[in-house]
Design a protein around this motif. Structure first.
Motif, mmCIF file in Angstrom:
data_model
loop_
_atom_site.group_PDB
_atom_site.id
_atom_site.type_symbol
_atom_site.label_atom_id
_atom_site.label_comp_id
_atom_site.label_asym_id
_atom_site.label_seq_id
_atom_site.Cartn_x
_atom_site.Cartn_y
_atom_site.Cartn_z
ATOM 1 N N ILE A 69 0.817 -1.211 0.000
ATOM 2 C CA ILE A 69 0.000 0.000 0.000
ATOM 3 C C ILE A 69 0.852 1.263 0.000
ATOM 4 N N SER A 70 2.099 1.115 0.361
ATOM 5 C CA SER A 70 2.935 2.314 0.294
ATOM 6 C C SER A 70 3.546 2.486 -1.076
ATOM 7 N N LEU A 71 3.162 1.634 -1.990
ATOM 8 C CA LEU A 71 3.691 1.725 -3.340
ATOM 9 C C LEU A 71 2.560 2.028 -4.317
ATOM 10 N N ASP A 72 2.904 2.745 -5.301
ATOM 11 C CA ASP A 72 1.958 3.030 -6.370
ATOM 12 C C ASP A 72 2.315 2.099 -7.515
ATOM 13 N N THR A 73 1.386 1.222 -7.834
ATOM 14 C CA THR A 73 1.736 0.245 -8.859
ATOM 15 C C THR A 73 0.981 0.466 -10.150
ATOM 16 N N ASN A 74 0.071 1.428 -10.134
ATOM 17 C CA ASN A 74 -0.706 1.679 -11.349
ATOM 18 C C ASN A 74 -0.114 2.849 -12.127
ATOM 19 N N ASN A 75 -0.228 2.763 -13.399
ATOM 20 C CA ASN A 75 0.193 3.856 -14.287
ATOM 21 C C ASN A 75 1.567 4.398 -13.924
ATOM 22 N N ILE A 76 2.480 3.540 -13.848
ATOM 23 C CA ILE A 76 3.823 3.968 -13.481
ATOM 24 C C ILE A 76 4.487 4.708 -14.633
ATOM 25 N N ASN A 77 4.403 4.145 -15.813
ATOM 26 C CA ASN A 77 5.008 4.726 -17.010
ATOM 27 C C ASN A 77 6.395 5.282 -16.753
ATOM 28 N N PRO A 78 7.302 4.467 -16.359
ATOM 29 C CA PRO A 78 8.644 5.000 -16.153
ATOM 30 C C PRO A 78 9.217 5.513 -17.471
ATOM 31 N N THR A 79 9.893 6.604 -17.400
ATOM 32 C CA THR A 79 10.493 7.140 -18.613
ATOM 33 C C THR A 79 11.757 6.355 -18.910
ATOM 34 N N LEU A 80 12.163 6.505 -20.139
ATOM 35 C CA LEU A 80 13.372 5.810 -20.547
ATOM 36 C C LEU A 80 14.565 6.296 -19.735
ATOM 37 N N ASP A 81 14.497 7.575 -19.363
ATOM 38 C CA ASP A 81 15.567 8.148 -18.547
ATOM 39 C C ASP A 81 15.674 7.430 -17.220
ATOM 40 N N ALA B 63 16.137 -3.132 -23.474
ATOM 41 C CA ALA B 63 14.914 -3.547 -24.161
ATOM 42 C C ALA B 63 14.269 -4.702 -23.413
ATOM 43 N N GLU B 64 15.117 -5.644 -23.017
ATOM 44 C CA GLU B 64 14.587 -6.778 -22.266
ATOM 45 C C GLU B 64 13.961 -6.321 -20.974
ATOM 46 N N LEU B 65 14.724 -5.460 -20.330
ATOM 47 C CA LEU B 65 14.275 -4.959 -19.044
ATOM 48 C C LEU B 65 12.924 -4.281 -19.188
ATOM 49 N N SER B 66 12.825 -3.457 -20.217
ATOM 50 C CA SER B 66 11.598 -2.694 -20.359
ATOM 51 C C SER B 66 10.437 -3.601 -20.709
ATOM 52 N N ILE B 67 10.738 -4.689 -21.392
ATOM 53 C CA ILE B 67 9.641 -5.591 -21.727
ATOM 54 C C ILE B 67 9.216 -6.375 -20.494
ATOM 55 N N THR B 68 10.211 -6.966 -19.824
ATOM 56 C CA THR B 68 9.859 -7.772 -18.673
ATOM 57 C C THR B 68 9.179 -6.931 -17.614
ATOM 58 N N SER B 69 9.595 -5.705 -17.505
ATOM 59 C CA SER B 69 9.029 -4.881 -16.454
ATOM 60 C C SER B 69 7.736 -4.229 -16.888
ATOM 61 N N GLY B 70 7.363 -4.448 -18.125
ATOM 62 C CA GLY B 70 6.059 -3.941 -18.544
ATOM 63 C C GLY B 70 6.057 -2.494 -18.955
ATOM 64 N N THR B 71 7.235 -1.890 -19.017
ATOM 65 C CA THR B 71 7.272 -0.475 -19.364
ATOM 66 C C THR B 71 6.857 -0.250 -20.797
ATOM 67 N N ALA B 72 7.427 -1.064 -21.650
ATOM 68 C CA ALA B 72 7.246 -0.805 -23.060
ATOM 69 C C ALA B 72 6.045 -1.550 -23.613
ATOM 70 N N VAL B 73 5.278 -2.132 -22.721
ATOM 71 C CA VAL B 73 4.136 -2.884 -23.214
ATOM 72 C C VAL B 73 3.031 -1.908 -23.591
ATOM 73 N N ALA B 74 2.538 -2.109 -24.765
ATOM 74 C CA ALA B 74 1.550 -1.176 -25.276
ATOM 75 C C ALA B 74 0.194 -1.459 -24.666
ATOM 76 N N SER B 75 -0.607 -0.445 -24.601
ATOM 77 C CA SER B 75 -1.989 -0.648 -24.200
ATOM 78 C C SER B 75 -2.859 -0.359 -25.421
ATOM 79 N N THR B 76 -4.126 -0.642 -25.269
ATOM 80 C CA THR B 76 -4.976 -0.530 -26.453
ATOM 81 C C THR B 76 -4.986 0.879 -27.025
ATOM 82 N N GLU B 77 -4.786 1.869 -26.161
ATOM 83 C CA GLU B 77 -4.830 3.242 -26.680
ATOM 84 C C GLU B 77 -3.705 3.499 -27.662
#
Lengths: 1012, 173
Positions: free
Chosen positions: A321-333, A351-365
């Motif tokens: 609960i002390s973490l925000d896990t929604n809409n993180i969208n970490p920047t590439l920086d 690239a691997e990192l961003s995929i496994t961590s869900g950063t670069a995963v696209a959403s329907t939008e």
């Protein structure tokens, strides 16, 4: 149980009377909590209260102040204390590692009895076990479930339909049942349930109870989160593992460590002053070796109470609960920082990192219909498809090779797809820092794409989900800071420009010299918001928003964006250059339709009527305007033809040259060069020598304008125009005629004369008694009024004129005396007084006839300061062109005074004579020495030095930018400068040893070629 | 790639040119107006090689200008993706280097330069030098290179391309 019965259910809400531990203290004391937990996880049996450590200090700062002295005294002791504790701790951990199985056994034994305590059907339990803990609701639910199944086939089944609890509603149970009694019976003898209140959930709220409000992102190891509170607030962290309790996770985070280097006291003070320490990976070398807080175990550095892994990241346990896990969208920086390396080097890892961590995963939008995508997981991995439709979470695609794969439409979750680009594709960034940039794809590594930006030619790195295939290069953004596209902005000291294109922090500006500059938004000056008014070629008032057409051969139709002094910035979609923005002098445009539309003769103008005239160039228009004034105001000053060299075009002396000695009415007396004979010829049968089209028109136009009042057609004005066949055709339709036709009324009416003075800005003037001609003049006035010394003369001249309504001039106009020798009083002084007359445009309008630039004012008469080159004239290129067009005929070569050393000249025949039988004609050379009427010239061809009469020489005007030039006439004569650019007849010159830029007629300049 | 295209161009001729040399004048105008221009559709018009026909001039009723439609054959150049072209390096920086392939500017990014070629900022002029190879290649200004076009960006008035030398037989020639 049938469905109908089920509809009768009632929900009972039971307050579960658990003395919940309030989470308030958590809020206050977040770090402490976490701290406490993480420590207790490691050494649960060791009392570390006495230990003085980083985190605790922070929390106990106030306390500390009080106890400072005491604490200081006990530092030594506590260090020792802590060390012993730690040693014990370590030995214990070591033991743990050694016999994990044994430990497991121990735990089993230890907690075996406890697990029995939660049985739902235990009849009697000791009272202390009933002391509830927070979060027992879940247990109750499970107990009830077990109870239900246990009792299902017994005599007294539990008659409830469902039971559930909401995690965010502590202390409440929801039970679905058909009556209250069933519920009471069901919860009887259930652990932890202390019913205080049972209420029926209102039907409206039932759905709310069951609605899951926000879809919580699933927390899995490797995903990103942000810390909500505390020292690491907002920082990105990566989840390493989820603890068994599922309410806490172990995260990896970049530490914000305050290293103790100088001992505790200093540290304390420093911390108070500073904010939170910056993010920096932990490096054991930074820590003082004598610091006993540092120890190492199992590949971790332990410093204070924090554990750092070998890469220097802090690993700690935090509550979910002390973490925000929604809409993180970490920047590439951020990710780059997290991976701790330059992005170029470990892009693959990234690239691997961003995929496994869900950063670069696209959403329907992120997906659009028609886009090319690739499947990233599942059995159809690497399938290339085209998006057909997107709804909710499902993206439907058609495989790209649909002929071969007859699969029809396939559906995927958005996170199973990624956008597909190829190297060299032209793409546009649609999200993030680089939003709206376009570029070509250079490199693709997984979902990370390197793009070469079109505008900056720099590389940018983006996720593929943030890209879109783009056909256009332009950006869609239309604002940059306070500026919008098509705004008129100040650039530098005296330039303005219209923003034609905006791309992130740069924008392209078309300035008032027609050049396109790329300027960053910071360097843009103030915005011009004033709505300017101007008059078009026919004197119609034009203002921004009107549709106009240019009078040149292209006849571009456009909308006025801005009017700036004599310039109109126009916009037309059909015109591809400069994004459709261009500029034109207001004299070169015609109003097509607009609110101010009015014809010369006061009637509304059919569209075609102007097109007959629109071939006439602006010189004509100028003339017409001048003619008007003269037609009305009578003749002032001397005839402009007087003293000029003319060629006879008709009669027995056709082709002969002569000087005009006298003018009267429509006849001129010309003294022939050949035999000094004076002959009389009609005015229209002489042609000014060396005169260009505009001047000729000018004089003749003036003439005809005057005459036209007397009933004569102004056809003459067209008769001599060699380049405009259609002009003659216009015949009686010459604007001057129209103007005159429409002007007498307002003008002969003395009471209206103040309008002249009122200038173009008086609204009443514009609406009411305005005649196009007046407007034209008043705009001319307003141009002159852009304060500068040389124009002030003309200004005063005009205003004088205006303020004396009963000047003879007006009388003259009324009685239509074609030639009034008594020039109006205000003007007479102006002729001798203002040395600038030949070049100042102001007087030229009212005084058309009297002040001709080429009347025998020799260049010597052009006293300094009045040259058309005025350094500080912001409006030179625009309104100033009036002056310049007249200066054209201020041929420097009329006398020999221009000749100066070190300029390039060309040898030309003069007046039919040729130097040395034309042997040297058109040869270029440099003047070596000037000797009155002869010059020593070194010819380029053979370096020979010859002496040539100056009259056979002409200076070579500079024709290219960046040439060195020398001023040959005027105030700045003999000065040397660099030609910056050429604008029509003007050259923009930066003088050597002077900081300012001057605008000069090219004819006043000559190519400078210093002796090497 | 070069093409021989049949194209048309409309010329508005000022009446002052109406005369015996009108034909020559039109041809001159055609060359002036057309050669060296770039259209997104056809690419760069390199050279007019043949005039197929010149229409009768049509006078514009209001201006007196005459309008001529000229059909001509011209060599056009349009770069395509995957085309291998030769060019001359015009500038080199750490991002990559620019190559002029006739009228087209091609950028070769350092991502698309073989790994063994490294930018040498200390060299003068700046250049990419292959390290460790026996026949050392060096890409600096005015060096001829062979490259493959990876992508093009076509504007109304300009064509820009990016290229690669990270394949066999590409690079210095």
């Amino acid at each position: 149980m049938s469905d109908s019965e089920r509809e009768n259910y009632s929900d009972e809400e039971i307050e579960h009377n658990s003395k919940l531990k309030q989470e308030d203290d958590y809020d206050e004391d977040d770090d402490y909590d976490e701290e406490y937990e993480s420590r207790s996880a490691r050494n649960m049996f060791i009392d570390t209260e006495a230990a003085v450590d980083d985190e605790e200090e922070e929390e106990e700062e106030e306390d500390y102040d009080r106890k400072e002295a005491e604490a200081a005294a006990s530092i030594e002791k506590s260090y020792l204390d802590e060390r012993s504790h730690r040693q014990l701790d370590r030995s214990r951990q070591y033991q743990d590692e050694m016999d994990a199985e044994e430990l497991a056994e121990q735990f089993k034994q230890r907690y075996a009895s406890q697990s029995h305590g939660f049985r739902g059907n235990v009849d009697h339990v000791p009272q202390n076990l009933l002391m509830p803990d927070p979060g027992k609701e879940r247990d109750i639910v499970f107990n009830m479930m077990r109870k239900y199944f246990d009792m299902e086939y017994s005599e007294h089944p539990v008659q409830i339909l469902s039971i559930f609890t909401r995690d965010n509603l502590k202390g409440y149970l929801y039970i679905e049942s058909e009556s209250k009694a069933f519920v009471q019976k069901a919860i009887e003898q259930t652990n932890n349930v202390y019913m205080s209140r049972m209420t029926l959930v209102p039907i409206q709220e039932m759905t709310d109870v069951l609605t899951i409000r926000s879809k919580e992102a699933e927390i899995k190891p490797g995903s990103w989160a942000r810390v909500k509170r505390g020292k690491y607030q907002g920082d990105l962290c990566q989840i390493i593992e989820i603890t068994e309790s599922t309410d806490a996770v172990r995260v990896k985070i970049i530490p914000r460590l305050e290293l103790k280097k100088k001992g505790l006291l200093d540290n304390k003070k420093r911390k108070k002053e500073e904010g939170r320490p910056p993010q920096k990976l932990f490096n054991p070398n930074d820590v003082d070796k004598s610091d006993h807080n540092l120890s190492k175990s199992k590949g971790y550095w332990i410093y204070g109470s924090d554990m750092f892994n070998k890469d220097g990241y802090l690993e700690k346990e935090m509550k979910i609960i002390s973490l925000d896990t929604n809409n993180i969208n970490p920047t590439l920086d951020e990710i780059t920082k997290f991976t701790g390396g330059a992005i170029g080097e470990n892009q693959t890892d990234l690239a691997e990192l961003s995929i496994t961590s869900g950063t670069a995963v696209a959403s329907t939008e992120d997906f659009f219909v028609g886009e090319h995508v690739e499947v990233t997981e599942g059995e159809l991995i690497n399938l290339h498809g085209i998006v057909k439709s997107v709804d909710n979470d499902i993206v439907s695609i058609i495989p790209a090779d649909s002929e071969e794969l007859d699969t029809g439409v396939l559906t995927f979750a958005a996170n199973q797809l990624r956008k597909r680009f190829l190297e060299g594709d032209h793409v546009k960034v649609i999200n993030g820092k680089h939003k709206d940039e376009t570029g070509l794809v250079l490199k693709i590594v997984g979902t990370i794409i390197t793009v070469l930006s079109d505008l900056t030619l720099k590389e940018i790195v983006v996720f593929s989900k943030d890209l879109k295939a783009a056909a256009e290069i332009t950006s869609t953004i239309a604002t940059i800071g306070p500026y919008d596209i098509h705004d008129l902005v100040q650039i530098g000291y005296n330039n303005v420009g219209v923003i034609i294109k905006i791309e992130r922090d740069m924008c392209k500006v078309l300035d008032n010299y027609g050049q396109v500059q790329t300027i960053s938004s910071k360097n843009l000056g103030q915005k011009h918001n004033r709505k300017g008014l101007a008059s078009d070629a026919y004197g119609n008032t034009i203002s921004p928003g009107d549709t106009v057409q240019t009078t040149d051969s292209q006849k571009r139709k456009a909308v006025i964006l801005h009017v700036y002094r004599g310039l109109a910035f126009l916009y037309s979609r059909e015109y591809p250059e400069n994004e459709g923005v261009f500029y034109e002098k207001t004299d070169n445009i015609l109003l097509v339709n607009g609110k101010n539309m009015k014809d010369d003769d006061g009637f509304s103008k059919p569209f075609g009527s102007y097109s007959r005239k629109n071939f006439q160039n602006r010189n004509n228009n100028n003339n017409n305007r001048r003619n008007n004034i003269r037609g009305r105001g009578g003749r002032r000053g001397r005839d402009n033809l007087l003293g000029r060299t003319v060629t006879l075009t008709k009669g027995p002396f056709k082709g002969y040259l002569g000087i005009v000695k006298d003018c009267s009415g429509d006849m001129v007396r010309v003294e022939l060069h050949t035999n000094s004979k004076v002959i009389t010829a009609p005015r229209d049968e002489v042609h000014e020598q060396g005169e260009n089209y505009s001047n000729q028109n000018y004089s003749h136009g003036g003439y005809s304008g005057r005459i036209s009042d007397g009933g004569r057609t102004p056809m003459y004005s067209g008769a001599k125009t060699p380049r405009t066949p259609s002009y003659r055709y216009d015949g009686s339709k010459t604007p001057s005629y129209r103007y005159d036709g429409s002007t007498p009324n307002p003008y002969s009416d003395g009471s209206k004369t103040p309008a002249w003075d009122a200038g173009s800005r008086t609204p009443g003037y514009n609406m009411g008694s305005k005649t196009p001609a007046w407007d034209a003049d008043s705009s001319a006035n307003s141009r002159n009024s852009y304060g500068q010394s040389s124009y002030s003369n003309s200004e005063s001249g005009t205003s004088n004129y205006a303020q004396i309504p009963a000047t003879p001039a007006y009388g003259a106009a009324d009685v239509e005396t074609p030639y009034n020798p008594a020039t109006p009083a205000p003007f007479t002084p102006s002729i001798p007084q203002t040395p600038g007359i030949p070049s100042t445009p102001g007087p030229l309008y009212p005084n058309t006839g009297s002040v001709r630039p080429t009347t025998p004012f020799t260049p010597a008469d052009y006293t300094p300061g009045t040259q058309f080159t005025n350094p500080a004239t912001p409006f030179m290129p625009t309104g100033g062109d009036y002056a310049l067009s007249n200066v054209d005929d201020l041929l420097p070569t009329a006398t020999d005074d221009w000749a100066t050393e070190e300029i390039e000249v060309v040898i030309v025949p003069k007046n039919g004579e040729e130097f040395n039988f034309g042997v040297y004609n058109n040869q270029h050379g440099v003047i070596e020495k000037v000797d009155k009427h002869h010059c020593q010239v070194i010819l380029d061809q053979n370096n020979s030095n010859i002496t040539i009469p100056t009259k056979f020489l002409e200076p070579v005007c500079p024709d290219q930018k960046k040439q060195q030039v020398k001023v040959i006439i005027g105030k700045n004569r003999n000065q040397i400068g660099n030609l910056h650019s050429i604008d029509g007849n003007d050259g923009i010159v930066r003088m050597v040893n002077a900081s300012d830029i001057k605008c000069m007629n090219l004819k006043a300049l000559a190519k400078y070629r210093p002796k090497s | 790639m070069f093409f021989l295209k049949n194209l048309t161009h409309t010329i508005l001729l000022h009446p002052q040119y109406f005369g015996p040399n009108i034909q020559a004048c039109l041809i001159r105008r055609l060359h002036d107006e057309v050669e060296g221009t770039c259209s997104g559709r056809f690419g760069f018009i390199i050279s007019v090689i043949e005039i197929t026909s010149i229409s009768r001039g049509m006078l514009h009723p209001t201006s007196g200008f005459a309008e001529f439609k000229i059909e001509y054959k011209a060599i056009v150049f349009k770069p395509f993706k995957n085309e291998v072209v030769d060019g001359i390096v015009t500038s080199v920086n750490k991002m990559g280097f620019f190559v002029e392939v006739g009228p087209v500017t091609v950028f070769v990014s350092n991502h698309l330069i073989p790994e063994d070629m490294k930018f040498d900022p200390n060299s003068n002029p700046p250049s990419y030098i292959s390290v460790g190879a026996e026949n050392q290649q060096r890409i600096a200004n005015n060096v001829n290179v062979r490259l493959k076009i990876v992508g093009t960006r076509v504007d109304a008035t300009e064509i820009f391309a990016i290229g690669t030398i990270k394949e066999d037989y590409l690079g210095c020639i």
